[in-house]
Each structure stands twice: as C-alpha cells, then as structure tokens.
Scaffold this active site. Sequence first.
Site, mmCIF file in Angstrom:
data_model
loop_
_atom_site.group_PDB
_atom_site.id
_atom_site.type_symbol
_atom_site.label_atom_id
_atom_site.label_comp_id
_atom_site.label_asym_id
_atom_site.label_seq_id
_atom_site.Cartn_x
_atom_site.Cartn_y
_atom_site.Cartn_z
ATOM 1 N N ASN A 126 4.099 162.017 69.657
ATOM 2 C CA ASN A 126 5.025 161.374 69.009
ATOM 3 C C ASN A 126 4.418 161.164 67.596
ATOM 4 O O ASN A 126 3.130 161.309 67.432
ATOM 5 C CB ASN A 126 5.528 159.765 69.503
ATOM 6 C CG ASN A 126 4.242 158.789 69.572
ATOM 7 O OD1 ASN A 126 3.042 159.212 69.417
ATOM 8 N ND2 ASN A 126 4.921 157.738 69.663
ATOM 9 N N HIS A 127 5.015 160.485 66.296
ATOM 10 C CA HIS A 127 4.459 160.560 64.994
ATOM 11 C C HIS A 127 4.857 159.231 64.280
ATOM 12 O O HIS A 127 6.247 159.114 64.027
ATOM 13 C CB HIS A 127 5.006 161.742 64.379
ATOM 14 C CG HIS A 127 4.366 162.245 63.191
ATOM 15 N ND1 HIS A 127 3.105 161.513 62.707
ATOM 16 C CD2 HIS A 127 4.467 163.210 62.240
ATOM 17 C CE1 HIS A 127 2.594 162.187 61.689
ATOM 18 N NE2 HIS A 127 3.153 162.987 61.411
ATOM 19 N N ILE A 128 4.209 158.322 64.268
ATOM 20 C CA ILE A 128 4.350 157.035 63.458
ATOM 21 C C ILE A 128 3.679 156.850 62.388
ATOM 22 O O ILE A 128 4.181 156.012 61.506
ATOM 23 C CB ILE A 128 4.422 155.924 64.573
ATOM 24 C CG1 ILE A 128 2.845 155.936 65.154
ATOM 25 C CG2 ILE A 128 5.351 156.137 65.664
ATOM 26 C CD1 ILE A 128 2.487 154.659 65.927
ATOM 27 N N GLU A 133 8.952 165.389 66.647
ATOM 28 C CA GLU A 133 9.989 164.656 65.576
ATOM 29 C C GLU A 133 9.929 165.278 64.296
ATOM 30 O O GLU A 133 11.217 165.252 63.550
ATOM 31 C CB GLU A 133 9.427 163.047 65.514
ATOM 32 C CG GLU A 133 9.708 162.356 66.848
ATOM 33 C CD GLU A 133 8.966 161.206 66.739
ATOM 34 O OE1 GLU A 133 9.491 160.105 66.584
ATOM 35 O OE2 GLU A 133 7.447 161.473 66.681
#
Length: 244
Positions: free
Chosen positions: A57-59, A128
Amino acid sequence: MTTHADRPRTDGVRSPATFWLYRFRWFGRLVIRRRYDVRVLHAERFPADGPVIVAANHIGVIDGPLLAIFAPRPVHAWTKIEMFKGLLGRFLSAVGQIPLDRFRSDPLAVKVALRTLRDGRVVGVFPEGTRGNGELDTYHRGAAYLALVTGAPVLPLTFIGSRESGGSSGSLPKKGARIHMVVGDPVRIDAVPWPRTPALVEKATLDLHRRMLAGIQAALAETGRALPGPLPTNDPALDPDEGP
C-alpha cells in the site's frame, strides 16, 4: 519460471543497476534510523531467494525508499517517471529503481520488471498507483500481470506510520515516529503461457486485491494502529486510469 526468450521477450532489455542498491543498504538504514523507528514485522515470510513481487500500500513519500532499503532483500520498485530528472533521477537509476509512466501503457517498464524477476530478483509495485489513504480504494493490474507471466509469488506488504493523519502527499512523519512494515503471507499464482487474456489478469487482480485488504486489516490489528486517512482536500493525488 519463465526465461528471457519467452513472450514477452526480455533478452534485449537492460537489467536495473544493482551495485549501489545491494551494497549500501546498510548505510541507508543507518541514516533513516537516526530519525525514525522503523520496524519490519514477519521478515521470515519473505522468500530468501528467487523472484518475488512485493505489492505494498502507499501512504507516504518515503514508502519507496523504505521498501528498497528495509525489505529483507533489495527491491527494484516501479517508480513514477516524473522523479527521474536531474540529480534525483540519476540517483534512482544508480540504485536500480525502474521508471514507470503511470498515465499510459509502458511496455519498457513492464519488460524491465520481467527481466528483473527472470533474473531471480525482487520487484516492488504500489498497486494504488499513487499516494493516498493506503486502503486500496484503487488497485491496478501490474502485480497480477507480472505474476501470471513469471510465476513469481506476490508478497503483500503494509506500510503504517509513514504519513501522519492530515499530512500532505509529500509530508514526512515527525522525528522519532514509529513506522511499521508488515510482511504478509506470499500469494502463489501459477505462470500462464502467452497469450494471457484480460479476463485472466482481472481475475488474478481481484484475488490479490482481496488478499491485500485482508493483510492490511491483520496488520492494523496486530500493531494496534490506524492508517492516516485521506489526503487533505487541497492536495489531491493523481490516480492514473492507465498503466500497471
């Protein structure tokens, strides 16, 4: 596993650089740990050898560097082509990251990733396509396609703490912040000979999406933490409709 002569052919594609990435990760860890408390959970789930596709995931803006430096093995990640300019671009090329045009079909980026996997190395993908809340509201097909071509396992990975709640897409956590990288269980996808139909890729993508969502929930429960939530309304991240 497939070979460079299989379709799509990768025998004429240049491999990403390895020297700086493989030999100086210790220095990157030393520098980053002077500012952040980075913890990698379940490193034992990371295959010790052979090709691996890490789907994360990419935050936050530092997710890519953290992945390349702190993963149990060196990672060559798809990195947006906009970053390959000037000194930063030369650095990213030197440490073996793979430029990717997220807004249109990019056969070269795909072939470089396939070449890397066929050489028995690790490729990183952020499905994402951009930084956001990290909850996989969008999920592109690149990881599934690479797995269907090569038969490499897909390893879900969850970032927690690399962006604070309310922080912009380019913000960094405060000094001393704890950042978790939680490694999930490998997902095995059998290689499928050419041609690979869109329906087959879509089916594999849906399965990976479901497994990654479950992995994120397990990581949040284990750490007792939460994702940072959406980006500020005045900081919309571009979500490419095309590209892997």
